[in-house]
Design an enzyme around this catalytic site. Structure first.
Site, short mmCIF file in Angstrom:
data_model
loop_
_atom_site.label_atom_id
_atom_site.label_comp_id
_atom_site.label_asym_id
_atom_site.label_seq_id
_atom_site.Cartn_x
_atom_site.Cartn_y
_atom_site.Cartn_z
NE ARG A 18 47.73 67.96 4.54
CZ ARG A 18 47.24 69.18 4.39
NH1 ARG A 18 46.86 69.62 3.22
NH2 ARG A 18 47.12 69.97 5.42
CG ASN A 36 44.64 65.71 5.24
OD1 ASN A 36 45.50 64.84 5.22
ND2 ASN A 36 44.71 66.73 6.06
#
Length: 90
Positions: A18, A36
């Protein structure tokens, strides 16, 4: 201007994916989110078509050095005009 939802599968959680996706998005002037979700990472990416293509290629090749992308899906979605930047969400 286009927007896509990209679902990235493989070793993409707990490896900085990320964070690196956020950095790549800023490089290509992409707005949206990365998060996620269950066993994959979901990216909502909006921007210029050429910039989006470069961003998607970078993300699907493995955004972080420790990641390993096994597969991904890309679907076009309606442009979300509320996106002003790119950020990782929990």
């Amino acid at each position: 201007m286009k927007q896509y939802v990209i679902k990235v599968y493989g070793r993409v959680q707990g490896v900085g994916f990320r964070y690196f996706t956020e950095r790549i998005a800023k490089q290509y002037r992409i707005v949206g989110t990365v998060a996620n979700v269950n066993d994959y990472v979901e990216v909502h990416a909006q921007g210029d078509v050429d910039e989006l293509e470069s961003f998607i290629k970078s993300v699907t090749n493995g955004a972080s050095p420790a990641s390993s992308v096994s597969s991904y899906t890309i679907d076009e979605e309606a442009v979300n005009h509320t996106f002003k930047n790119f950020r990782a969400i929990s």
